[in-house]
Design a protein around this motif. Structure first.
Motif, mmCIF file in Angstrom:
data_model
loop_
_atom_site.group_PDB
_atom_site.id
_atom_site.type_symbol
_atom_site.label_atom_id
_atom_site.label_comp_id
_atom_site.label_asym_id
_atom_site.label_seq_id
_atom_site.Cartn_x
_atom_site.Cartn_y
_atom_site.Cartn_z
ATOM 1 N N SER D 182 -14.255 -2.623 -4.730
ATOM 2 C CA SER D 182 -13.982 -4.050 -4.948
ATOM 3 C C SER D 182 -13.088 -4.589 -3.837
ATOM 4 N N LYS E 167 -7.851 -10.211 -15.108
ATOM 5 C CA LYS E 167 -7.974 -10.770 -13.763
ATOM 6 C C LYS E 167 -7.462 -9.781 -12.708
ATOM 7 N N GLN E 170 -9.901 -6.893 -12.425
ATOM 8 C CA GLN E 170 -11.307 -7.305 -12.294
ATOM 9 C C GLN E 170 -12.194 -6.534 -13.276
#
Lengths: 188, 188, 188, 188, 188, 188
Positions: D182, E167, E170
């Motif tokens: 990510s 958040k 993720q």
């Protein structure tokens, strides 16, 4: 109630509102210390135990008096560096650096001469003048501590087991026993 | 090459292998400072700039000489507490605590008397005896710094804008201008 | 029991197990301080005395409000450096370096401008804009202390003996007496 | 010449004689940071790398901007405690105490509210208001450092061997691989 | 009387006169910790809470035992740097530098190998040998503190609001809920 | 160019961007030191001179090997406290407190036993078991320094003037001369 007594680096702070001039004042450093002792020297400390206002201030001083041929024997301050200033007389002053060099940094100091001594290093002063001598030492700790090498080495209570000083000092057990039974003056 | 010069808290360390007695030695603190000046006082500092061996040691001292009625004017040390010891004469010595109390802690000190002064507090010494006076100050920093209140307040270079001292000191612009054009001695 | 209260750098630690959010929380720094006073300024400190969770953390802040032409008068923090940031308005801000240079480092700061101020240096802020002004100051101590120069110099309790400010400020005794009887506001 | 460059806690001191106002001045902290990024937040640091005059001063600050629902993700400062003050908007702010308690100390902070955060503790801010939010953080170090937990945990370069996060986070290798590939934003 | 208990950095000093050998002595660090747990590791700390004589000394150590494939999961020490030495077995050890680089500094350490870990940096050890492993860690604080990343991140009490880890990591709310309801072992 | 070399507490910092695993890694502490010497002991230090990554970290360790009857002679560390842990064998370990008590705090330590030793205090270890012994010492300084009492006292270079040790140790000049001409091993 006794167990409520606290020790914060050796000294409890006063309520700052209660502090008055007397907590910051210490008299009589002009009075010579009594040097009528085997070392011929006397240290008069002005540390936090003597002057409570020094608490948290990180600084302290001491006066050192020497009779002729008097000596402040090899010692260390475990928590402070020192500046030594001669006020009267002539002193042979030195310190030894740490391993591996063990360099001797020494000087004959007359009135007004200064030697700086790094924290924890072994140092000494010897009166080599004809009269008395006086010095003042300044420290960057309110509680520098003093470790006289001979007192800690041979005058510990109880004594260190013979095997240690015998090997360390390369001397025989008989001399170790004699040294351990000697009187090791604390001139502080 | 000039731009390669480094300043580590104001002083670069020597290679420790090269340190010798002279780096730790400072002579002549018995010599009186010249007090023939408007303040009638003279400070002789032994800080790291004068005695390079103090670097990293965290301690320093100064000698202060006073003519009769001489004054070491109100000042602070931004990086150190102080122990002041009177060696000769009689000094009126004081410091003022911080807001909101602003208590004056003061004493008349004779030979051998000591006053401890917390870090950053405004303090002063005034000779109130009939002869000269001498004191020694010890600090818990190798570079305590000195800020004389009047010099910083009225002798700044360039001067502080009038509006600030006028309001702060509750005095008129004319007096501010006069003060800012006065000669503010630095006795350090 | 009162004499069992202890002061460790001004504040006793709570049992860490008992610490809850309220010890770390302080509300209302958005509320303007009341500047209706002779200085036209008000300091709202968030030091360890106001926010107990700061104990041992080594950091604190303050809000400073200024009316038009208001001034935070020359002062020092004996135990901290400072970063000053203007949130609203226009401030003339400066500090003076220590002896012997006494250089004035000054700037007119607008909203969003910052000045760093070394520990113990005399500094001030003056509102030079047309409206109110607001600044926030950050300190590297939980208890920076504040010494307002005029308050310590002329408002000490008891007052400093006339001879000291007369000579130090080069002003006559009459003015000294007037200044010492003035009202020295503490805007903290 | 390159090898002559020195790093003393990340920053070489200037010759103090050459210091001028510009070394102590930093402009523009009123300018909002750009929050158009996946986290919806932006940190504007004023550390010693941005403001060289902070060197040796031990204090620094940062501005943090938040878009609606923006987050300053869980992170630590390895060398500083923090005081966080909300300037605009509403933030959900918290920190977690160390083992074994791992207590969550959290508060919803509105404009003017403050939370103190002990050194090295994991903490975060989340915008829970309807508009933008702004906060200012003060630190007791000129170089606090920032460690974003996800960036250090899953975005290290090179990645930490799978076996470590798999066991530590109790998640399968597939998710670890996904997390490690990510994009971990650094909002500093 | 309870409210008279004091905490000075977590520990009250004893009267130095009462200190005896037992305050400086701690036995049994040769005994393996019990690694029969999900992490397959066990930390045996010798901090000031376990060895009261460490108070004010600024140093502490810990023993860490690892079963085969055991892990000391990613964690930080908020108040200390560390030296890790492998006594037995083979460990994969690493730490991640702070933002923005997040460089992984890692090594496979065999018996006698050492890795230094800067204060506050995230680090971990994983047993990658075929048998048990043992390491000893030394710290420059008497109370280094331990923050296990997963425990503080997902095992906080009460849990951090979902919006934050969702958040930050993720990952979806379902996984966050699962992680927050997992058992996060504290191996200290 | 040589004079451009700098010493910042004995060690210049690397550019942090250039730091790699090798700066934080030190191998081989499992290798026994060579104890074939008069003291029957060998210290293997891992200080900042041996492991450059320790710079600014404030921690270091050492391994100490002992042949049967081997001794690590009385010494101090001027800049660090110590935790000593026995890894193998049986050691008689002690330290002496400072003046005026000079209390001996001593213990026979077996494998896994620990003794804490305050900064600057004189301490020693003596192998009193039948085989070899090994200990590891941890310090709260990257550069603790070592002062072996006999080496500094009798092996200084140049030697301390006879008058000092004669009086301090209460021994005659002949023995002082003999001791000063002895070989004082440095086992560091």
């Amino acid at each position: 109630m006794k167990k409520l007594k606290m020790f914060v680096n050796g000294k409890v702070c006063k309520d700052p509102k209660l502090a008055t001039a007397k907590h910051f004042f210490f008299p009589g450093l002009d009075e010579p210390g009594n040097t009528s002792n085997p070392l011929g020297s006397k240290v008069t400390p002005v540390f936090v135990m003597q002057l409570s206002g020094l608490n948290t201030l990180g600084v302290s001083i001491a006066r050192i008096d020497f009779a002729p041929r008097g000596q402040n024997p090899p010692h260390t301050h475990p928590r402070a560096s020192e500046i030594l200033t001669v006020l009267e007389g002539t002193l042979y002053v030195g310190f030894v650096t740490s391993n591996p060099d063990n360099s001797l940094i020494n000087r004959t100091l007359n009135k007004g001469d200064i030697l700086a001594i790094p924290q924890g290093f072994i140092h000494y002063q010897q009166n080599v003048g004809s009269g008395n001598a006086v010095a003042v030492a300044a420290f960057d700790s309110q509680d520098p501590g003093v470790i006289t090498i001979t007192n800690a080495g041979f005058g510990a209570n109880p004594p260190i087991s013979d095997a240690v000083p015998t090997k360390a000092f390369q001397i025989d057990k008989k001399l170790v026993d004699k040294l351990q039974s000697s009187f090791w003056m604390d001139n502080n």
